[in-house]
Design a protein around this motif. Structure first.
Motif, mmCIF file in Angstrom:
data_model
loop_
_atom_site.group_PDB
_atom_site.id
_atom_site.type_symbol
_atom_site.label_atom_id
_atom_site.label_comp_id
_atom_site.label_asym_id
_atom_site.label_seq_id
_atom_site.Cartn_x
_atom_site.Cartn_y
_atom_site.Cartn_z
ATOM 1 N N GLY A 1 0.806 -1.228 0.000
ATOM 2 C CA GLY A 1 0.000 0.000 0.000
ATOM 3 C C GLY A 1 0.829 1.263 0.000
ATOM 4 N N ASP A 2 2.110 1.165 0.366
ATOM 5 C CA ASP A 2 2.988 2.341 0.345
ATOM 6 C C ASP A 2 3.251 2.782 -1.094
ATOM 7 N N THR A 3 3.601 4.061 -1.232
ATOM 8 C CA THR A 3 3.965 4.611 -2.542
ATOM 9 C C THR A 3 5.416 5.055 -2.528
ATOM 10 N N LEU A 4 6.159 4.626 -3.530
ATOM 11 C CA LEU A 4 7.559 5.027 -3.663
ATOM 12 C C LEU A 4 7.688 6.123 -4.713
ATOM 13 N N LEU A 5 8.535 7.110 -4.427
ATOM 14 C CA LEU A 5 8.896 8.126 -5.406
ATOM 15 C C LEU A 5 10.333 7.865 -5.828
ATOM 16 N N VAL A 6 10.536 7.603 -7.123
ATOM 17 C CA VAL A 6 11.869 7.284 -7.643
ATOM 18 C C VAL A 6 12.315 8.421 -8.554
ATOM 19 N N THR A 7 13.465 9.007 -8.247
ATOM 20 C CA THR A 7 13.945 10.153 -9.020
ATOM 21 C C THR A 7 15.407 9.980 -9.408
ATOM 22 N N LYS A 8 15.756 10.567 -10.538
ATOM 23 C CA LYS A 8 17.135 10.595 -11.010
ATOM 24 C C LYS A 8 17.265 11.738 -12.003
ATOM 25 N N LYS A 9 18.328 12.505 -11.891
ATOM 26 C CA LYS A 9 18.548 13.644 -12.776
ATOM 27 C C LYS A 9 18.523 13.205 -14.237
ATOM 28 N N ASN A 10 17.831 13.995 -15.065
ATOM 29 C CA ASN A 10 17.664 13.762 -16.505
ATOM 30 C C ASN A 10 16.676 12.644 -16.843
ATOM 31 N N LEU A 11 16.087 12.013 -15.809
ATOM 32 C CA LEU A 11 15.056 11.007 -16.029
ATOM 33 C C LEU A 11 13.768 11.469 -15.358
ATOM 34 N N THR A 12 12.627 11.053 -15.910
ATOM 35 C CA THR A 12 11.328 11.485 -15.396
ATOM 36 C C THR A 12 11.007 10.766 -14.096
ATOM 37 N N ASN B 1 2.171 -3.212 -4.289
ATOM 38 C CA ASN B 1 1.002 -4.098 -4.212
ATOM 39 C C ASN B 1 1.315 -5.455 -3.604
ATOM 40 N N THR B 2 2.574 -5.885 -3.692
ATOM 41 C CA THR B 2 2.993 -7.171 -3.127
ATOM 42 C C THR B 2 4.375 -7.008 -2.529
ATOM 43 N N ASP B 3 4.868 -8.075 -1.890
ATOM 44 C CA ASP B 3 6.225 -8.038 -1.352
ATOM 45 C C ASP B 3 7.231 -8.662 -2.316
ATOM 46 N N ASP B 4 6.813 -8.837 -3.585
ATOM 47 C CA ASP B 4 7.719 -9.371 -4.599
ATOM 48 C C ASP B 4 8.794 -8.338 -4.968
ATOM 49 N N ASP B 5 9.888 -8.810 -5.560
ATOM 50 C CA ASP B 5 10.929 -7.902 -6.055
ATOM 51 C C ASP B 5 10.326 -6.935 -7.069
ATOM 52 N N LEU B 6 10.833 -5.707 -7.052
ATOM 53 C CA LEU B 6 10.244 -4.640 -7.865
ATOM 54 C C LEU B 6 11.219 -4.164 -8.934
ATOM 55 N N VAL B 7 10.716 -3.988 -10.150
ATOM 56 C CA VAL B 7 11.503 -3.388 -11.227
ATOM 57 C C VAL B 7 10.853 -2.048 -11.571
ATOM 58 N N VAL B 8 11.633 -0.967 -11.454
ATOM 59 C CA VAL B 8 11.130 0.380 -11.739
ATOM 60 C C VAL B 8 11.790 0.881 -13.023
ATOM 61 N N TYR B 9 10.962 1.287 -13.985
ATOM 62 C CA TYR B 9 11.477 1.812 -15.254
ATOM 63 C C TYR B 9 11.342 3.334 -15.258
ATOM 64 N N LEU B 10 12.444 4.025 -15.511
ATOM 65 C CA LEU B 10 12.431 5.480 -15.624
ATOM 66 C C LEU B 10 12.636 5.875 -17.083
ATOM 67 N N ILE B 11 11.919 6.901 -17.498
ATOM 68 C CA ILE B 11 11.985 7.380 -18.879
ATOM 69 C C ILE B 11 12.886 8.605 -18.939
ATOM 70 N N ARG B 12 13.754 8.647 -19.931
ATOM 71 C CA ARG B 12 14.635 9.812 -20.085
ATOM 72 C C ARG B 12 13.799 11.027 -20.409
ATOM 73 N N GLY B 13 13.995 12.091 -19.610
ATOM 74 C CA GLY B 13 13.161 13.262 -19.749
ATOM 75 C C GLY B 13 13.516 14.150 -20.917
ATOM 76 N N SER B 14 14.736 14.055 -21.391
ATOM 77 C CA SER B 14 15.162 14.916 -22.484
ATOM 78 C C SER B 14 16.199 14.195 -23.325
ATOM 79 N N THR B 15 16.188 14.465 -24.608
ATOM 80 C CA THR B 15 17.193 13.859 -25.487
ATOM 81 C C THR B 15 18.431 14.733 -25.608
ATOM 82 N N THR B 16 18.391 15.913 -24.962
ATOM 83 C CA THR B 16 19.539 16.820 -25.004
ATOM 84 C C THR B 16 20.547 16.413 -23.951
ATOM 85 N N LEU B 17 21.748 16.107 -24.365
ATOM 86 C CA LEU B 17 22.784 15.709 -23.431
ATOM 87 C C LEU B 17 23.478 16.936 -22.867
#
Length: 238
Positions: free
Chosen positions: A68-79, A86-102
């Motif tokens: 029931g908890d909510t995680l906030l996952v952040t990383k510079k240049n990623l959304t 929802n469960t106690d299973d291992d979690l995979v978090v996918y982050l999307i690149r926020g910009s194509t400008t390097l």
């Protein structure tokens, strides 16, 4: 009998809710969507408990949570990404690149350890010479410094230094483990790919004490033997 049955049902429901609300250590991995590159040093915050963690050099993190908890996952240049547990299973978090400008990056050649050492030096420059753990000799009225002792115990900067020192020791342990157990080494010595590789890296990540006397031969031996055990388990479950 009916009131008793209703009471019994209520007790069972309450026990079930209690079990459901129990804390557990969530294991997860942060990956950049599309490239499947592991995301190191992503910040993971449990918005319910306010506890935080960061992903290591191969994107793995551990954090106390409950269903029931909510995680906030952040990383510079990623959304930023919010994920509900929802469960106690291992979690995979996918982050999307926020910009194509390097961004232009100045390579300073600093390793993660060097960066943490620099932070420790900053704490000393800001007045915390003992990382919040002053020696008792400072209480000696003859040549000691009682004011420094109590500042180190109760001051804000030393308190932050103590917290960082715990994080520092934990990260040093992860750095040592990552020398012998990382995605590249596992990929080169097993046939695992995709989600199977991700789960293997989570489930078989060794402790610091396990690798304390390892060399490269020991690491490869552990990886190959563990991968065989893991693939055998997959065959039985499929």
């Amino acid at each position: 009998m009916k009131p008793f049955k209703a009471f019994l049902l209520l007790v069972i429901l309450m026990q079930g809710l209690k079990i459901k609300a129990q804390d557990f250590v969530l294991k997860g991995v942060v990956i950049e969507k599309g490239s499947n590159v592991r995301v190191a040093l992503a910040a993971i915050i449990n918005l319910h408990s306010k506890m935080g963690a960061s992903s290591n050099d191969i994107g793995i993190f551990q954090l106390k949570a409950r269903v029931g908890d909510t995680l906030l996952v952040t990383k510079k240049n990623l959304t930023d990404q919010k994920v509900v547990i929802n469960t106690d299973d291992d979690l995979v978090v996918y982050l999307i690149r926020g910009s194509t400008t390097l961004e232009e990056v100045t390579v300073k050649g600093q390793t993660k350890k060097q960066e943490m050492e620099a932070i420790k030096r900053d704490f000393k420059r800001n007045g915390s010479f003992f990382e919040g753990k002053p020696p008792l000799i400072l209480l000696n009225p003859f040549g000691g410094s009682p004011l420094t002792f109590f500042y180190e115990l109760f001051g804000k900067t030393p308190a932050r230094a103590r917290n960082f020192n715990r994080y520092y020791k934990k990260e040093l342990g992860l750095i040592e483990v990552d020398k012998f157990f990382n995605k590249s080494l596992v990929s080169n010595n097993t046939t695992l790919t995709g989600k199977d590789l991700d789960k293997f890296l989570l489930d078989y990540y060794p402790t610091r004490s396990m690798i304390s006397n390892w060399n490269n031969y020991d690491a490869v031996k552990y990886i190959r033997e563990s991968a065989k055990q893991y693939t055998d388990t997959l065959k039985h479950t499929n």
